[in-house]
Design a protein around this motif. Structure first.
Motif, PDB file in Angstrom:
ATOM      1  N   ALA A  89       0.830  -1.203   0.000  1.00  0.00           N
ATOM      2  CA  ALA A  89       0.000   0.000   0.000  1.00  0.00           C
ATOM      3  C   ALA A  89       0.863   1.250   0.000  1.00  0.00           C
ATOM      4  N   TYR A  90       0.334   2.289  -0.612  1.00  0.00           N
ATOM      5  CA  TYR A  90       0.983   3.602  -0.652  1.00  0.00           C
ATOM      6  C   TYR A  90      -0.041   4.635  -0.194  1.00  0.00           C
ATOM      7  N   TYR A  91       0.426   5.616   0.589  1.00  0.00           N
ATOM      8  CA  TYR A  91      -0.450   6.692   1.038  1.00  0.00           C
ATOM      9  C   TYR A  91       0.212   8.035   0.776  1.00  0.00           C
ATOM     10  N   GLU A  92      -0.573   8.964   0.293  1.00  0.00           N
ATOM     11  CA  GLU A  92      -0.103  10.339   0.189  1.00  0.00           C
ATOM     12  C   GLU A  92       0.107  10.856   1.613  1.00  0.00           C
ATOM     13  N   ALA A  93       1.118  11.685   1.811  1.00  0.00           N
ATOM     14  CA  ALA A  93       1.539  12.068   3.157  1.00  0.00           C
ATOM     15  C   ALA A  93       0.404  12.667   3.994  1.00  0.00           C
ATOM     16  N   SER A  94      -0.451  13.467   3.368  1.00  0.00           N
ATOM     17  CA  SER A  94      -1.460  14.187   4.148  1.00  0.00           C
ATOM     18  C   SER A  94      -2.574  13.289   4.681  1.00  0.00           C
ATOM     19  N   VAL A  95      -2.670  12.051   4.200  1.00  0.00           N
ATOM     20  CA  VAL A  95      -3.761  11.184   4.645  1.00  0.00           C
ATOM     21  C   VAL A  95      -3.269  10.025   5.504  1.00  0.00           C
ATOM     22  N   LYS A  96      -1.973   9.902   5.659  1.00  0.00           N
ATOM     23  CA  LYS A  96      -1.438   8.799   6.472  1.00  0.00           C
ATOM     24  C   LYS A  96      -1.993   8.880   7.883  1.00  0.00           C
ATOM     25  N   GLY A  97      -2.397   7.732   8.385  1.00  0.00           N
ATOM     26  CA  GLY A  97      -2.937   7.667   9.734  1.00  0.00           C
ATOM     27  C   GLY A  97      -4.450   7.787   9.783  1.00  0.00           C
ATOM     28  N   ARG A  98      -5.070   8.334   8.746  1.00  0.00           N
ATOM     29  CA  ARG A  98      -6.528   8.457   8.711  1.00  0.00           C
ATOM     30  C   ARG A  98      -7.161   7.596   7.626  1.00  0.00           C
ATOM     31  N   PHE A  99      -6.408   7.314   6.558  1.00  0.00           N
ATOM     32  CA  PHE A  99      -6.926   6.526   5.445  1.00  0.00           C
ATOM     33  C   PHE A  99      -6.290   5.133   5.496  1.00  0.00           C
ATOM     34  N   THR A 100      -7.100   4.129   5.231  1.00  0.00           N
ATOM     35  CA  THR A 100      -6.597   2.762   5.155  1.00  0.00           C
ATOM     36  C   THR A 100      -7.149   2.098   3.910  1.00  0.00           C
ATOM     37  N   ILE A 101      -6.250   1.625   3.063  1.00  0.00           N
ATOM     38  CA  ILE A 101      -6.666   0.944   1.838  1.00  0.00           C
ATOM     39  C   ILE A 101      -6.514  -0.562   2.039  1.00  0.00           C
ATOM     40  N   SER A 102      -7.446  -1.317   1.493  1.00  0.00           N
ATOM     41  CA  SER A 102      -7.389  -2.768   1.632  1.00  0.00           C
ATOM     42  C   SER A 102      -8.096  -3.405   0.444  1.00  0.00           C
TER      43      SER A 102
END
Length: 123
Positions: free
Chosen positions: A58-71
Motif C-alpha cells: 500500500a501507498y499513502y499520500e503524506a497528508s492522509v497517512k494515519g486516517r486513510f486505510t486501503i485494503s
C-alpha cells in the motif's frame, strides 16, 4: 470490458468515518495497482492511496497517512478505502482507478477510471 464502480460516498459530519468501495471487473486483479484519487471543488485531482493487487503493498499520500486505510478483498475484486476522522478538506469526488503494475507504486495517470463517488463532510 474494464469496469470500476465506486460506492460508499455520502454526507458525513466532521470527525466521522466512511468506507468507500471499488469493485473491479474485466481485468486480472493481481496484475494491477488500484488507486483512489480525489478532486475537491475547484482543485486538481490528487492521488491519495494505492494498493497492489498482486502483493497488497500500500501507498499513502503524506497528508492522509494515519486516517486513510486501503485494503482489498481479492475474492470480490474489491478495493476499500476506510476514511476516519473526516475533515472538511476531505470533501470531494473520490475516484477509483487501475493501472498495470509497474515501477511507480501509485502512478498519477492510470489506464482505467471509475465515475466517482461524492464525499461531503459537514462541520
Amino acid at each position: 470490458e474494464v469496469q470500476l464502480v465506486e460506492s460508499g460516498g455520502g454526507l458525513v459530519q466532521a470527525g466521522g468515518s466512511l468506507r468507500l468501495s471499488c469493485t473491479a471487473s474485466g481485468f486480472t486483479f493481481d496484475d494491477y495497482v488500484i488507486g483512489w484519487f480525489r478532486q475537491a471543488p475547484g482543485k486538481e485531482r490528487e492521488g491519495v492511496s494505492c494498493i497492489s493487487g498482486g502483493d497488497g503493498d500500500a501507498y499513502y499520500e503524506a497528508s492522509v497517512k494515519g486516517r486513510f486505510t486501503i485494503s482489498t478483498d481479492t475474492a470480490k475484486n474489491t478495493v476499500y478505502l476506510q476514511i476516519d476522522n473526516l475533515k472538511g478538506a476531505d470533501t470531494g469526488v473520490y475516484y477509483c482507478a487501475a493501472n498495470p503494475i509497474g515501477p511507480d507504486p501509485c502512478p498519477p495517470f492510470m489506464d482505467y477510471w471509475g465515475k466517482g463517488t461524492l464525499v461531503t463532510v459537514s462541520s
